[in-house]
Design a protein around this motif. Sequence first.
Motif, PDB file in Angstrom:
ATOM      1  N   UNK A   1      42.520  52.413  37.207  1.00 18.68           N
ATOM      2  CA  UNK A   1      43.918  52.108  36.934  1.00 18.68           C
ATOM      3  C   UNK A   1      44.564  51.245  38.012  1.00 18.68           C
ATOM      4  N   UNK A   2      44.964  50.028  37.614  1.00 19.68           N
ATOM      5  CA  UNK A   2      45.716  49.076  38.440  1.00 19.68           C
ATOM      6  C   UNK A   2      45.001  48.704  39.748  1.00 19.68           C
ATOM      7  N   UNK A   3      43.699  48.863  39.791  1.00 21.87           N
ATOM      8  CA  UNK A   3      42.968  48.620  41.037  1.00 21.87           C
ATOM      9  C   UNK A   3      42.778  47.129  41.309  1.00 21.87           C
ATOM     10  N   UNK A   4      42.412  46.820  42.550  1.00 19.06           N
ATOM     11  CA  UNK A   4      42.363  45.427  43.007  1.00 19.06           C
ATOM     12  C   UNK A   4      41.290  44.600  42.324  1.00 19.06           C
ATOM     13  N   UNK A   5      40.316  45.237  41.673  1.00 15.94           N
ATOM     14  CA  UNK A   5      39.304  44.457  40.955  1.00 15.94           C
ATOM     15  C   UNK A   5      39.967  43.610  39.869  1.00 15.94           C
ATOM     16  N   UNK A   6      41.072  44.091  39.314  1.00 13.26           N
ATOM     17  CA  UNK A   6      41.807  43.316  38.302  1.00 13.26           C
ATOM     18  C   UNK A   6      42.386  42.057  38.936  1.00 13.26           C
ATOM     19  N   UNK A   7      42.946  42.213  40.121  1.00 16.09           N
ATOM     20  CA  UNK A   7      43.517  41.073  40.852  1.00 16.09           C
ATOM     21  C   UNK A   7      42.459  40.030  41.174  1.00 16.09           C
ATOM     22  N   UNK A   8      41.227  40.493  41.413  1.00 15.81           N
ATOM     23  CA  UNK A   8      40.134  39.561  41.735  1.00 15.81           C
ATOM     24  C   UNK A   8      39.671  38.783  40.499  1.00 15.81           C
ATOM     25  N   UNK A   9      39.890  39.347  39.330  1.00 14.77           N
ATOM     26  CA  UNK A   9      39.537  38.661  38.084  1.00 14.77           C
ATOM     27  C   UNK A   9      40.689  37.779  37.609  1.00 14.77           C
TER      28      UNK A   9
ATOM     29  N   UNK B   1      28.240  72.971  32.899  1.00 16.54           N
ATOM     30  CA  UNK B   1      29.319  72.471  32.050  1.00 16.54           C
ATOM     31  C   UNK B   1      30.633  72.296  32.811  1.00 16.54           C
ATOM     32  N   UNK B   2      30.678  72.764  34.044  1.00  9.60           N
ATOM     33  CA  UNK B   2      31.876  72.585  34.876  1.00  9.60           C
ATOM     34  C   UNK B   2      31.774  71.367  35.797  1.00  9.60           C
ATOM     35  N   UNK B   3      30.704  70.599  35.673  1.00  8.95           N
ATOM     36  CA  UNK B   3      30.500  69.445  36.551  1.00  8.95           C
ATOM     37  C   UNK B   3      30.915  68.163  35.834  1.00  8.95           C
ATOM     38  N   UNK B   4      31.766  67.387  36.499  1.00  4.92           N
ATOM     39  CA  UNK B   4      32.227  66.081  36.012  1.00  4.92           C
ATOM     40  C   UNK B   4      31.779  65.049  37.043  1.00  4.92           C
ATOM     41  N   UNK B   5      31.272  63.908  36.588  1.00  5.73           N
ATOM     42  CA  UNK B   5      30.838  62.880  37.532  1.00  5.73           C
ATOM     43  C   UNK B   5      31.701  61.626  37.411  1.00  5.73           C
ATOM     44  N   UNK B   6      31.913  60.984  38.550  1.00  4.33           N
ATOM     45  CA  UNK B   6      32.795  59.810  38.631  1.00  4.33           C
ATOM     46  C   UNK B   6      32.093  58.766  39.499  1.00  4.33           C
ATOM     47  N   UNK B   7      31.775  57.582  38.948  1.00  2.26           N
ATOM     48  CA  UNK B   7      31.064  56.564  39.738  1.00  2.26           C
ATOM     49  C   UNK B   7      31.882  55.960  40.863  1.00  2.26           C
ATOM     50  N   UNK B   8      33.169  56.267  40.934  1.00  7.02           N
ATOM     51  CA  UNK B   8      33.985  55.828  42.069  1.00  7.02           C
ATOM     52  C   UNK B   8      34.292  54.342  42.066  1.00  7.02           C
ATOM     53  N   UNK B   9      34.908  53.857  41.005  1.00  6.35           N
ATOM     54  CA  UNK B   9      35.282  52.444  40.924  1.00  6.35           C
ATOM     55  C   UNK B   9      36.234  52.107  42.083  1.00  6.35           C
ATOM     56  N   UNK B  10      35.845  51.102  42.869  1.00  3.83           N
ATOM     57  CA  UNK B  10      36.690  50.683  43.995  1.00  3.83           C
ATOM     58  C   UNK B  10      36.501  51.482  45.269  1.00  3.83           C
ATOM     59  N   UNK B  11      35.600  52.454  45.251  1.00  2.00           N
ATOM     60  CA  UNK B  11      35.357  53.268  46.446  1.00  2.00           C
ATOM     61  C   UNK B  11      34.039  52.843  47.088  1.00  2.00           C
ATOM     62  N   UNK B  12      34.114  51.841  47.948  1.00  2.06           N
ATOM     63  CA  UNK B  12      32.911  51.328  48.583  1.00  2.06           C
ATOM     64  C   UNK B  12      32.123  50.432  47.656  1.00  2.06           C
ATOM     65  N   UNK B  13      32.836  49.660  46.829  1.00  2.00           N
ATOM     66  CA  UNK B  13      32.190  48.725  45.901  1.00  2.00           C
ATOM     67  C   UNK B  13      32.993  47.434  45.831  1.00  2.00           C
ATOM     68  N   UNK B  14      32.296  46.306  45.723  1.00  2.00           N
ATOM     69  CA  UNK B  14      33.002  45.046  45.512  1.00  2.00           C
ATOM     70  C   UNK B  14      33.142  44.812  44.006  1.00  2.00           C
ATOM     71  N   UNK B  15      33.697  43.669  43.624  1.00  2.00           N
ATOM     72  CA  UNK B  15      33.946  43.397  42.211  1.00  2.00           C
ATOM     73  C   UNK B  15      32.671  43.465  41.384  1.00  2.00           C
ATOM     74  N   UNK B  16      31.601  42.832  41.870  1.00  3.44           N
ATOM     75  CA  UNK B  16      30.342  42.825  41.119  1.00  3.44           C
ATOM     76  C   UNK B  16      29.796  44.243  40.941  1.00  3.44           C
TER      77      UNK B  16
END
Length: 380
Positions: free
Chosen positions: A325-333, A286-301
Amino acid sequence: MEIKRIYSNIDVNKIMKKLNVDKPGIKIMSKKAKIYLFYIKNMHIGAANILKQDALSIGADLALPNGVITCKFDRCDALLIGTKKHIEILSRKELAQPYGLKNLAKELKSYLNENRFDLKIMGVINANDDSFYPNSRFKGSLAIKMIEKMIEDGADIIDIGGVSSRPGSEPVDTEEELSRVKPIIKEIYKNRLFEKAEFSIDSFRPEVIEFALNHGFKIANDITGLRDDDVARVVSKMDAKIVIMHMKGNPKTMQIDPEYEDVTIEVSRFFDFQIKKAIDFGIKKHNIIIDPGIGFGKNLDHNIELLQNLEEFKKFGCEILVGASRKSMIDKIFPSSVEKRLPGTLALHLKAFENGANIIRCHDVYEHKQAFEVFKELID
């Protein structure tokens, strides 16, 4: 007599309660209200034929390529289609079948996990001079004032970081990182701000994490996803929470043509391995949180696919954090400077919440609090 179509994203339990359906009936019928789709890769041809027949026998179905019934090839991909009730039945039925169907049954069962977590907003404070959004950088008394404002605006968690992880950023040593965050951490502790919100330390260094956890912090936000065993030991010893984030490569190189055969499957595989590692070190589930890492080694797709398939990660039974939040994927769209990406941020985060995220890491707490309060009224 009049008729109105009910769309799949509406809470059918709420409708049935309004109709005064008895509780056992609600439980039974709600399992028939949602269709589950599972893309199964590289399935043994024998398993495909068995699963097809078993699915059809209970009212579900399995879409297969031509030639399966005649065993034209050894392995194939498939699409399983069924309600929650169908998947429950298959997850039991296939336990007795060969060709890897026993493992498939266990996987199917994990997807039925209905753990629900409350929405939490995580505000961002950067104690450095090179984070990608200048308006998130604060030091000393200014940082404390901003923390207090974020709490007043509705932040449940405040994430403090001393090292930029933007694409292309250069690392700093442990001493420099500590020199940046120590003054803020001490002020938080002195003013007992940790009694008003949870605090998270954005670091992958055990020394920095331990200092923060010893001063009222409850969460270690590790962008490396628990690669350092010493981080696991510190978090376990302090009975703290850990954010396990997926990142391909490191901040300096991660955005140089990242490639995946299937980004959702690879990130899911990473979480499966790292969650087991965390538990082996004594960190409570219950102390584990997972984060897919948007923008960390990923392109827009890759980023879009992860947000669209976020429910995939609910099978782990952990809280899911998303920070776009405010990441470059928004700029690409929609071409826009970092200062003008708040609308795009809200769109991404609302979709993430709808698809299963319950911790949203953002720079603009008040705007997110308002957006989510309104959005929850629409879906409750």
